[in-house]
Design a protein around this motif. Structure first.
Motif, PDB file in Angstrom:
ATOM      1  N   LEU A  20       0.816  -1.216   0.000  1.00  0.00           N
ATOM      2  CA  LEU A  20       0.000   0.000   0.000  1.00  0.00           C
ATOM      3  C   LEU A  20       0.854   1.273   0.000  1.00  0.00           C
ATOM      4  O   LEU A  20       0.314   2.369  -0.044  1.00  0.00           O
ATOM      5  CB  LEU A  20      -0.923   0.010   1.231  1.00  0.00           C
ATOM      6  CG  LEU A  20      -1.988  -1.085   1.276  1.00  0.00           C
ATOM      7  CD1 LEU A  20      -2.743  -1.032   2.598  1.00  0.00           C
ATOM      8  CD2 LEU A  20      -2.947  -0.965   0.102  1.00  0.00           C
ATOM      9  N   HIS A  21       2.180   1.122   0.070  1.00  0.00           N
ATOM     10  CA  HIS A  21       3.114   2.253   0.141  1.00  0.00           C
ATOM     11  C   HIS A  21       2.838   3.114   1.367  1.00  0.00           C
ATOM     12  O   HIS A  21       2.903   4.350   1.309  1.00  0.00           O
ATOM     13  CB  HIS A  21       3.067   3.104  -1.135  1.00  0.00           C
ATOM     14  CG  HIS A  21       3.345   2.312  -2.368  1.00  0.00           C
ATOM     15  ND1 HIS A  21       4.606   1.852  -2.689  1.00  0.00           N
ATOM     16  CD2 HIS A  21       2.522   1.861  -3.345  1.00  0.00           C
ATOM     17  CE1 HIS A  21       4.548   1.162  -3.815  1.00  0.00           C
ATOM     18  NE2 HIS A  21       3.300   1.142  -4.233  1.00  0.00           N
ATOM     19  N   ALA A  22       2.534   2.464   2.485  1.00  0.00           N
ATOM     20  CA  ALA A  22       2.307   3.161   3.750  1.00  0.00           C
ATOM     21  C   ALA A  22       3.651   3.474   4.403  1.00  0.00           C
ATOM     22  O   ALA A  22       4.621   2.730   4.251  1.00  0.00           O
ATOM     23  CB  ALA A  22       1.473   2.289   4.689  1.00  0.00           C
ATOM     24  N   TYR A  23       3.694   4.576   5.134  1.00  0.00           N
ATOM     25  CA  TYR A  23       4.861   4.896   5.947  1.00  0.00           C
ATOM     26  C   TYR A  23       4.706   4.137   7.255  1.00  0.00           C
ATOM     27  O   TYR A  23       3.637   4.169   7.879  1.00  0.00           O
ATOM     28  CB  TYR A  23       4.934   6.403   6.227  1.00  0.00           C
ATOM     29  CG  TYR A  23       5.971   6.736   7.269  1.00  0.00           C
ATOM     30  CD1 TYR A  23       7.318   6.794   6.932  1.00  0.00           C
ATOM     31  CD2 TYR A  23       5.607   6.959   8.583  1.00  0.00           C
ATOM     32  CE1 TYR A  23       8.285   7.077   7.892  1.00  0.00           C
ATOM     33  CE2 TYR A  23       6.566   7.237   9.551  1.00  0.00           C
ATOM     34  CZ  TYR A  23       7.892   7.289   9.199  1.00  0.00           C
ATOM     35  OH  TYR A  23       8.838   7.554  10.154  1.00  0.00           O
ATOM     36  N   TYR A  24       5.768   3.453   7.697  1.00  0.00           N
ATOM     37  CA  TYR A  24       5.693   2.711   8.957  1.00  0.00           C
ATOM     38  C   TYR A  24       7.088   2.549   9.544  1.00  0.00           C
ATOM     39  O   TYR A  24       8.095   2.718   8.854  1.00  0.00           O
ATOM     40  CB  TYR A  24       5.059   1.332   8.756  1.00  0.00           C
ATOM     41  CG  TYR A  24       5.932   0.402   7.954  1.00  0.00           C
ATOM     42  CD1 TYR A  24       6.833  -0.450   8.585  1.00  0.00           C
ATOM     43  CD2 TYR A  24       5.893   0.408   6.562  1.00  0.00           C
ATOM     44  CE1 TYR A  24       7.662  -1.283   7.844  1.00  0.00           C
ATOM     45  CE2 TYR A  24       6.717  -0.411   5.821  1.00  0.00           C
ATOM     46  CZ  TYR A  24       7.601  -1.256   6.467  1.00  0.00           C
ATOM     47  OH  TYR A  24       8.430  -2.056   5.733  1.00  0.00           O
ATOM     48  N   HIS A  45      -2.225   7.700   4.051  1.00  0.00           N
ATOM     49  CA  HIS A  45      -3.171   8.709   3.548  1.00  0.00           C
ATOM     50  C   HIS A  45      -3.719   9.572   4.680  1.00  0.00           C
ATOM     51  O   HIS A  45      -4.926   9.805   4.775  1.00  0.00           O
ATOM     52  CB  HIS A  45      -4.311   8.050   2.768  1.00  0.00           C
ATOM     53  CG  HIS A  45      -3.874   7.541   1.434  1.00  0.00           C
ATOM     54  ND1 HIS A  45      -4.292   8.081   0.263  1.00  0.00           N
ATOM     55  CD2 HIS A  45      -3.010   6.547   1.087  1.00  0.00           C
ATOM     56  CE1 HIS A  45      -3.730   7.443  -0.758  1.00  0.00           C
ATOM     57  NE2 HIS A  45      -2.941   6.507  -0.271  1.00  0.00           N
ATOM     58  N   GLY A  46      -2.815  10.025   5.539  1.00  0.00           N
ATOM     59  CA  GLY A  46      -3.199  10.908   6.636  1.00  0.00           C
ATOM     60  C   GLY A  46      -3.801  10.215   7.838  1.00  0.00           C
ATOM     61  O   GLY A  46      -4.185  10.875   8.800  1.00  0.00           O
ATOM     62  N   LYS A  47      -3.869   8.905   7.817  1.00  0.00           N
ATOM     63  CA  LYS A  47      -4.452   8.142   8.924  1.00  0.00           C
ATOM     64  C   LYS A  47      -3.326   7.500   9.736  1.00  0.00           C
ATOM     65  O   LYS A  47      -2.585   6.658   9.231  1.00  0.00           O
ATOM     66  CB  LYS A  47      -5.377   7.050   8.389  1.00  0.00           C
ATOM     67  CG  LYS A  47      -6.099   6.267   9.468  1.00  0.00           C
ATOM     68  CD  LYS A  47      -6.901   5.099   8.908  1.00  0.00           C
ATOM     69  CE  LYS A  47      -8.009   5.589   7.988  1.00  0.00           C
ATOM     70  NZ  LYS A  47      -8.838   4.476   7.504  1.00  0.00           N
ATOM     71  N   GLY A  75      -7.981   9.589  17.642  1.00  0.00           N
ATOM     72  CA  GLY A  75      -8.467   9.591  16.269  1.00  0.00           C
ATOM     73  C   GLY A  75      -7.698   8.701  15.317  1.00  0.00           C
ATOM     74  O   GLY A  75      -7.962   8.703  14.118  1.00  0.00           O
ATOM     75  N   GLY A  76      -6.744   7.931  15.829  1.00  0.00           N
ATOM     76  CA  GLY A  76      -5.993   7.017  14.985  1.00  0.00           C
ATOM     77  C   GLY A  76      -6.662   5.653  14.897  1.00  0.00           C
ATOM     78  O   GLY A  76      -7.712   5.413  15.483  1.00  0.00           O
ATOM     79  N   PHE A  92      -8.899  -1.960   7.089  1.00  0.00           N
ATOM     80  CA  PHE A  92      -8.941  -0.767   7.941  1.00  0.00           C
ATOM     81  C   PHE A  92      -8.230   0.410   7.295  1.00  0.00           C
ATOM     82  O   PHE A  92      -8.717   1.525   7.336  1.00  0.00           O
ATOM     83  CB  PHE A  92      -8.344  -1.061   9.316  1.00  0.00           C
ATOM     84  CG  PHE A  92      -9.324  -1.678  10.274  1.00  0.00           C
ATOM     85  CD1 PHE A  92     -10.238  -0.893  10.961  1.00  0.00           C
ATOM     86  CD2 PHE A  92      -9.349  -3.040  10.473  1.00  0.00           C
ATOM     87  CE1 PHE A  92     -11.152  -1.456  11.837  1.00  0.00           C
ATOM     88  CE2 PHE A  92     -10.255  -3.623  11.346  1.00  0.00           C
ATOM     89  CZ  PHE A  92     -11.155  -2.825  12.027  1.00  0.00           C
ATOM     90  N   LEU A  93      -7.073   0.163   6.698  1.00  0.00           N
ATOM     91  CA  LEU A  93      -6.337   1.272   6.097  1.00  0.00           C
ATOM     92  C   LEU A  93      -7.026   1.811   4.849  1.00  0.00           C
ATOM     93  O   LEU A  93      -6.959   3.006   4.569  1.00  0.00           O
ATOM     94  CB  LEU A  93      -4.905   0.859   5.779  1.00  0.00           C
ATOM     95  CG  LEU A  93      -4.039   0.578   7.016  1.00  0.00           C
ATOM     96  CD1 LEU A  93      -2.638   0.167   6.586  1.00  0.00           C
ATOM     97  CD2 LEU A  93      -3.983   1.776   7.956  1.00  0.00           C
TER      98      LEU A  93
END
Length: 100
Positions: A20-24, A45-47, A75-76, A92-93
């Motif tokens: 998903l190319h998420a930052y982690y 995506h800001g989440k 809010g996370g 969820f993402l």
């Protein structure tokens, strides 16, 4: 040396995050790091999200659960993931319901 069941879960979660190319990242605990912080923390995506990886029927410790609850209160997204619900990470993402 073989991976532990929990390490296998972490690797599968990371595979989804990479897809998903998420930052982690994996937070460092002890010393100046906080205890009970989720295994994987990131943003998609800001989440903001925190993911606690467990093997089998293992549950978060009370301190881990407190941190997960604090993330949700702020809010996370906070997830506890094991071998049976790894698909929930993507759902969820992406903001979709898990109907499987």
């Amino acid at each position: 040396m073989a991976d532990t069941p929990e390490v296998k879960v972490k690797k599968k979660v990371v595979a989804v995050l990479k897809e998903l190319h998420a930052y982690y990242f994996y937070p460092v605990t002890g010393g100046y790091g906080g205890s009970g912080v989720p295994d994987i923390v990131g943003c998609y995506h800001g989440k903001f999200f925190g993911i606690e990886c467990k093997a089998g029927k293992n549950k978060p410790t009370p301190l881990q659960q407190k941190n997960l609850d604090n993330i949700m209160t702020a809010g996370g997204t906070a997830l506890v993931v094991n071998e049976d619900n790894i698909g929930d990470v993507r759902h969820f993402l992406l903001g979709t319901n898990h109907e499987d």
